[in-house]
Design a protein around this motif. Structure first.
Motif, PDB file in Angstrom:
ATOM      1  N   ILE A 617       0.841  -1.205   0.000  1.00 55.90           N
ATOM      2  CA  ILE A 617       0.000   0.000   0.000  1.00 55.90           C
ATOM      3  C   ILE A 617       0.876   1.255   0.000  1.00 55.90           C
ATOM      4  O   ILE A 617       0.607   2.228  -0.713  1.00 55.90           O
ATOM      5  N   ASN A 618       1.935   1.218   0.780  1.00 60.52           N
ATOM      6  CA  ASN A 618       2.836   2.365   0.859  1.00 60.52           C
ATOM      7  C   ASN A 618       3.468   2.672  -0.502  1.00 60.52           C
ATOM      8  O   ASN A 618       3.492   3.823  -0.962  1.00 60.52           O
ATOM      9  N   ALA A 619       3.961   1.633  -1.177  1.00 58.30           N
ATOM     10  CA  ALA A 619       4.605   1.827  -2.472  1.00 58.30           C
ATOM     11  C   ALA A 619       3.614   2.335  -3.512  1.00 58.30           C
ATOM     12  O   ALA A 619       3.924   3.233  -4.307  1.00 58.30           O
ATOM     13  N   ILE A 620       2.406   1.770  -3.517  1.00 60.65           N
ATOM     14  CA  ILE A 620       1.389   2.197  -4.485  1.00 60.65           C
ATOM     15  C   ILE A 620       0.970   3.639  -4.219  1.00 60.65           C
ATOM     16  O   ILE A 620       0.741   4.427  -5.147  1.00 60.65           O
ATOM     17  N   THR A 621       0.881   4.007  -2.954  1.00 58.78           N
ATOM     18  CA  THR A 621       0.524   5.381  -2.601  1.00 58.78           C
ATOM     19  C   THR A 621       1.518   6.374  -3.195  1.00 58.78           C
ATOM     20  O   THR A 621       1.139   7.364  -3.832  1.00 58.78           O
ATOM     21  N   TYR A 622       2.814   6.109  -3.013  1.00 58.35           N
ATOM     22  CA  TYR A 622       3.829   7.018  -3.534  1.00 58.35           C
ATOM     23  C   TYR A 622       3.849   7.026  -5.056  1.00 58.35           C
ATOM     24  O   TYR A 622       4.062   8.068  -5.686  1.00 58.35           O
ATOM     25  N   GLU A 623       3.610   5.871  -5.655  1.00 57.43           N
ATOM     26  CA  GLU A 623       3.578   5.815  -7.110  1.00 57.43           C
ATOM     27  C   GLU A 623       2.482   6.729  -7.664  1.00 57.43           C
ATOM     28  O   GLU A 623       2.724   7.532  -8.578  1.00 57.43           O
ATOM     29  N   HIS A 624       1.281   6.626  -7.105  1.00 55.71           N
ATOM     30  CA  HIS A 624       0.170   7.393  -7.665  1.00 55.71           C
ATOM     31  C   HIS A 624       0.210   8.864  -7.223  1.00 55.71           C
ATOM     32  O   HIS A 624      -0.299   9.725  -7.950  1.00 55.71           O
ATOM     33  N   ALA A 625       0.798   9.145  -6.076  1.00 50.82           N
ATOM     34  CA  ALA A 625       1.028  10.551  -5.729  1.00 50.82           C
ATOM     35  C   ALA A 625       1.981  11.180  -6.743  1.00 50.82           C
ATOM     36  O   ALA A 625       1.786  12.316  -7.192  1.00 50.82           O
ATOM     37  N   SER A 626       3.003  10.421  -7.129  1.00 49.90           N
ATOM     38  CA  SER A 626       3.954  10.919  -8.128  1.00 49.90           C
ATOM     39  C   SER A 626       3.286  11.070  -9.491  1.00 49.90           C
ATOM     40  O   SER A 626       3.562  12.021 -10.233  1.00 49.90           O
ATOM     41  N   ARG A 627       2.418  10.129  -9.845  1.00 50.03           N
ATOM     42  CA  ARG A 627       1.708  10.230 -11.123  1.00 50.03           C
ATOM     43  C   ARG A 627       0.825  11.481 -11.157  1.00 50.03           C
ATOM     44  O   ARG A 627       0.718  12.149 -12.201  1.00 50.03           O
ATOM     45  N   ALA A 628       0.197  11.809 -10.043  1.00 47.02           N
ATOM     46  CA  ALA A 628      -0.639  13.007  -9.995  1.00 47.02           C
ATOM     47  C   ALA A 628       0.212  14.262 -10.166  1.00 47.02           C
ATOM     48  O   ALA A 628      -0.186  15.217 -10.853  1.00 47.02           O
ATOM     49  N   GLN A 629       1.394  14.263  -9.569  1.00 47.42           N
ATOM     50  CA  GLN A 629       2.293  15.400  -9.725  1.00 47.42           C
ATOM     51  C   GLN A 629       2.790  15.502 -11.165  1.00 47.42           C
ATOM     52  O   GLN A 629       2.902  16.597 -11.734  1.00 47.42           O
ATOM     53  N   GLN A 630       3.078  14.342 -11.751  1.00 48.55           N
ATOM     54  CA  GLN A 630       3.511  14.303 -13.142  1.00 48.55           C
ATOM     55  C   GLN A 630       2.436  14.897 -14.055  1.00 48.55           C
ATOM     56  O   GLN A 630       2.727  15.710 -14.943  1.00 48.55           O
ATOM     57  N   ALA A 631       1.180  14.504 -13.819  1.00 47.12           N
ATOM     58  CA  ALA A 631       0.070  15.018 -14.627  1.00 47.12           C
ATOM     59  C   ALA A 631      -0.086  16.520 -14.438  1.00 47.12           C
ATOM     60  O   ALA A 631      -0.369  17.252 -15.400  1.00 47.12           O
ATOM     61  N   PHE A 632       0.110  16.989 -13.215  1.00 48.84           N
ATOM     62  CA  PHE A 632      -0.041  18.425 -12.966  1.00 48.84           C
ATOM     63  C   PHE A 632       0.991  19.226 -13.761  1.00 48.84           C
ATOM     64  O   PHE A 632       0.655  20.226 -14.406  1.00 48.84           O
ATOM     65  N   LEU A 633       2.244  18.823 -13.692  1.00 48.90           N
ATOM     66  CA  LEU A 633       3.281  19.571 -14.395  1.00 48.90           C
ATOM     67  C   LEU A 633       3.089  19.513 -15.908  1.00 48.90           C
ATOM     68  O   LEU A 633       3.463  20.443 -16.626  1.00 48.90           O
ATOM     69  N   LYS A 634       2.484  18.426 -16.391  1.00 53.14           N
ATOM     70  CA  LYS A 634       2.192  18.330 -17.822  1.00 53.14           C
ATOM     71  C   LYS A 634       1.041  19.256 -18.207  1.00 53.14           C
ATOM     72  O   LYS A 634       1.097  19.943 -19.232  1.00 53.14           O
ATOM     73  N   ASN A 635       0.000  19.289 -17.367  1.00 58.84           N
ATOM     74  CA  ASN A 635      -1.191  20.077 -17.682  1.00 58.84           C
ATOM     75  C   ASN A 635      -1.055  21.544 -17.293  1.00 58.84           C
ATOM     76  O   ASN A 635      -1.760  22.402 -17.842  1.00 58.84           O
ATOM     77  N   TYR A 636      -0.166  21.849 -16.349  1.00 55.10           N
ATOM     78  CA  TYR A 636      -0.017  23.218 -15.857  1.00 55.10           C
ATOM     79  C   TYR A 636       1.468  23.603 -15.830  1.00 55.10           C
ATOM     80  O   TYR A 636       2.017  23.916 -14.771  1.00 55.10           O
ATOM     81  N   PRO A 637       2.124  23.611 -16.961  1.00 52.20           N
ATOM     82  CA  PRO A 637       3.561  23.937 -16.972  1.00 52.20           C
ATOM     83  C   PRO A 637       3.846  25.348 -16.474  1.00 52.20           C
ATOM     84  O   PRO A 637       4.952  25.630 -16.011  1.00 52.20           O
ATOM     85  N   GLU A 638       2.857  26.221 -16.563  1.00 54.22           N
ATOM     86  CA  GLU A 638       3.072  27.602 -16.131  1.00 54.22           C
ATOM     87  C   GLU A 638       3.292  27.723 -14.623  1.00 54.22           C
ATOM     88  O   GLU A 638       3.743  28.761 -14.134  1.00 54.22           O
TER      89      GLU A 638
END
Length: 651
Positions: A617-638
């Motif tokens: 659960i811990n590893a999956i949590t960090y993976e998907h938290a990172s994926r959300a951050q990745q999506a943010f920087l892609k969608n909101y580069p500004e």
């Protein structure tokens, strides 16, 4: 002043234990720690930072945003985060800032007016929901037209209106929808917003977002409509926070937690980490998402032994005992059991597991041999993460040989992993009744006290174990670490120097002493100790790779040399490809440098190496938290520059 608490993680005489009310820390493998490392402390102390997206690694290497958010401000304006949270009267942008008082605008008649017989709108800036709707000049009521849609021309008649007149008409319909929304007449409000969208030439994100707010008050079956409307609103204004929150709420209700995490994370960052409700929503959705995925993985994946480093560390916490002697006329099972012990002694753990299972199936001729076989198989089941299976095998061993002390100690480990501390202490008492002079009992009970942070009781048990057998290195080491945890830094360091003198040919003390030096930021000395440990254990099989990981962290903290730090972890993985500590460290180093794309595969690999449900659960949590951050920087580069500035200000 007492030193900061050392992080505890990894295999132990008690295994890798989940954090539960009866088990407040995870103990290291054989002594102070399989990972008294800075990585695990960083993970534990900054878990919420990663989850919330405040740890978004910023483009340009600015590093992490330390989780030091300003105090949450009082939400301003309708939140849009839950059903019934309100619709917007303002036009266009997100409406996330400014008070209701400052947002109010005086209604005014649109210049030019509408053609006779049609509604006159209020221009692009309609009133807020709480304001009184503007006076409207409407056609005489017709029985075939609902009151809330009176004066709306047919599609054919719309062609005769100018662009401004159509936009004014859309604004007025929006105002009507707002008024109906305030009366909780959501169906009619939807009709008004729909007409507003149809008649307007200039599409307004507010129309879609307000209609989406209505859908959240319908049955969950209509939440897909809310998502679709928020999609349209965000196409028109991708910074529209209310639309983001509404979509996230609907996505969560639809069970689409991964997408909900993405939107709640974006909301949290855009709102400068001051929206506590959104931050809590990120954590809630991540927890549901990780728990669900972990359950699915555990139901389908094949059992797999952890890394050789993990297994050897666990086994080293028990004093060796002779393998059972073969009877005069050994059965096939007796001979296979002997092969299992030979494989165990050669650290050929996969063959040991295979042989012991075959031996039990073939039949072992003596009770003692049967008990040894079930003890070994139960041990491997425990290491795999099958606590219930381990418990069954160990109970079988004790049924066969009730005074089998090692089995009592190991079943105590199982009970602790299952969160049953009372039963674990009962197991130790049973072991003492059978053989009060066995030093392993007191060492492992000391480990339980250590986990429970009762360090004085732990030291007493370690000392008792040492009195019975002073040649077992880990009782000395663990007692010194317990002193350190109590804040007795001087005596602890002196104890370690004695251990180094008394066990000059062992590499473990240098590694653990180096971890304490690293905790005190004595970087040069700690690196010397890790190198000494590597030199002393270079011919050990399996080779202990933890000093390589510890050296990696020391180099990174000391010199910020990411390249060397990563090279050391990768060297550890060449020796032990399943070393979860090295994988976790590489994931964190990647994030630290803003390389989220590289960190995600490391977290995925960490999940595959997880032994227990909690670790998974811990590893999956960090993976998907990172994926959300990745999506943010892609969608909101500004926002990269803003995040960089915030990171600089918080470091």
């Amino acid at each position: 002043m007492a030193p900061a608490a050392l992080p505890q993680r990894g295999p132990t005489a008690l295994g890798s234990l989940p954090a539960t009310p009866g088990n407040v820390a995870t103990l290291p493998p054989t002594a102070p720690s399989a990972l008294l490392t800075r990585t695990q402390r960083w993970i534990e102390e900054n878990q919420r930072m990663l989850i919330l997206g405040a740890a978004v690694a910023v483009v340009g290497g600015a590093g992490y945003l330390l989780y030091n958010r300003p105090p949450a401000r009082k939400p301003r304006g309708p939140s849009g985060a839950a059903a019934g949270s309100g619709s917007e009267g303002e036009s266009g942008t997100n409406g996330a800032g400014g008070s209701k008082k400052n947002k109010k605008k005086k209604s005014k008649k649109a210049g030019g007016g509408a053609k006779d017989g049609f509604l006159k709108g209020e221009g692009d800036d309609g009133p807020l929901l709480e304001e009184i709707a503007p006076k409207e000049k409407v056609q005489e009521k017709k029985d075939t037209v609902p009151e809330h849609l009176e004066g709306v021309p047919s599609a054919a008649m719309l062609k005769d209106l100018s662009e401004k007149e159509r936009n004014d008409l859309g604004a007025t319909l929006k105002d009507r929808g707002n008024k109906l929304y305030s009366k909780k007449d959501f169906r009619k409000a939807v009709e008004c917003y729909t007409k507003a969208i149809e008649v307007s030439i200039k599409k307004d994100a507010v129309f879609y977002s307000n209609r989406a707010a209505c859908y959240t008050n319908f049955s969950p079956a209509e939440y897909d409509r809310c998502v679709a409307d928020c999609d349209e609103a965000l196409k028109l204004d991708h910074n529209y926070v209310k639309a983001l929150k509404r979509r996230a709420t609907a996505l969560e209700a639809l069970g689409r937690d991964e997408e909900a995490v993405r939107d709640f994370t974006a909301t949290t960052i855009i709102e400068r980490f001051q929206d506590e409700q959104a931050a809590q929503s990120v954590e809630r959705c991540l927890k549901k998402l990780a728990s669900k995925k972990a359950k699915e993985i555990l139901e389908t994946r094949e059992p797999k032994l952890p890394s050789p480093t993990f297994i050897s560390s666990y086994l080293a916490a028990f004093r060796p005992h002779d393998k059972p002697t073969l009877p005069e006329n050994p059965s096939q099972g007796d001979q296979t059991l002997a092969l299992a012990f030979d494989a165990l002694g050669a650290a050929d753990y996969n063959h040991a597991v295979s042989f012991v299972g075959e031996a039990i199936e073939q039949g072992i001729s003596t009770k003692e041999g049967q008990a040894e076989a079930h003890n070994m198989r139960g041990t491997f089941k425990f290491l795999i993460g099958d606590s219930q299976g381990a418990k069954a095998d160990l109970e079988k061993a004790l049924d066969l040989v009730p005074n089998f002390v090692q089995a009592w100690v190991k079943i105590a480990s199982v009970h602790m992993e299952l969160g049953d501390a009372a039963s674990a202490f009962g197991d130790f008492e049973a072991a003492i009744r059978h053989n009060s002079e066995d030093p392993d009992i007191y060492y492992h009970r000391g480990q339980v006290y250590f986990i429970m942070q009762e360090f004085e009781k732990a030291i007493a048990d370690y000392n008792k174990s040492t009195e019975l057998d002073g040649g077992f290195i880990f009782t000395h080491v663990q007692a010194a670490v317990a002193q350190y945890k109590l804040g007795q830094v001087g005596p602890s360091m002196a104890a370690f120097r004695r251990i180094l003198k008394n066990f000059p040919d062992r590499g473990e003390p240098s590694n653990y002493y180096g971890e304490l030096l690293l905790d005190q930021q004595k970087f040069s000395e700690s690196v010397e100790r890790f190198d000494k440990s590597l030199e002393l254990d270079k011919n050990r099989h399996p080779r202990n790779v933890l000093p390589l990981v510890n050296k990696s962290l020391a180099i990174f903290q000391w010199k910020q040399d990411v390249g060397q730090a990563e090279a050391l972890c990768k060297e550890a993985l060449e020796i032990d490809p399943d070393c979860d500590v090295a994988v976790a460290t590489l994931a964190q180093l990647s994030l630290q440098q803003g390389r989220i794309d590289e960190a995600i595969p490391w977290f995925e690999r960490s999940a595959k190496l997880s032994r227990t449900e909690g670790e998974l659960i811990n590893a999956i949590t960090y993976e998907h938290a990172s994926r959300a951050q990745q999506a943010f920087l892609k969608n909101y580069p500004e926002y990269a520059e803003r995040l960089s500035q915030m990171a600089s200000g918080m470091q």
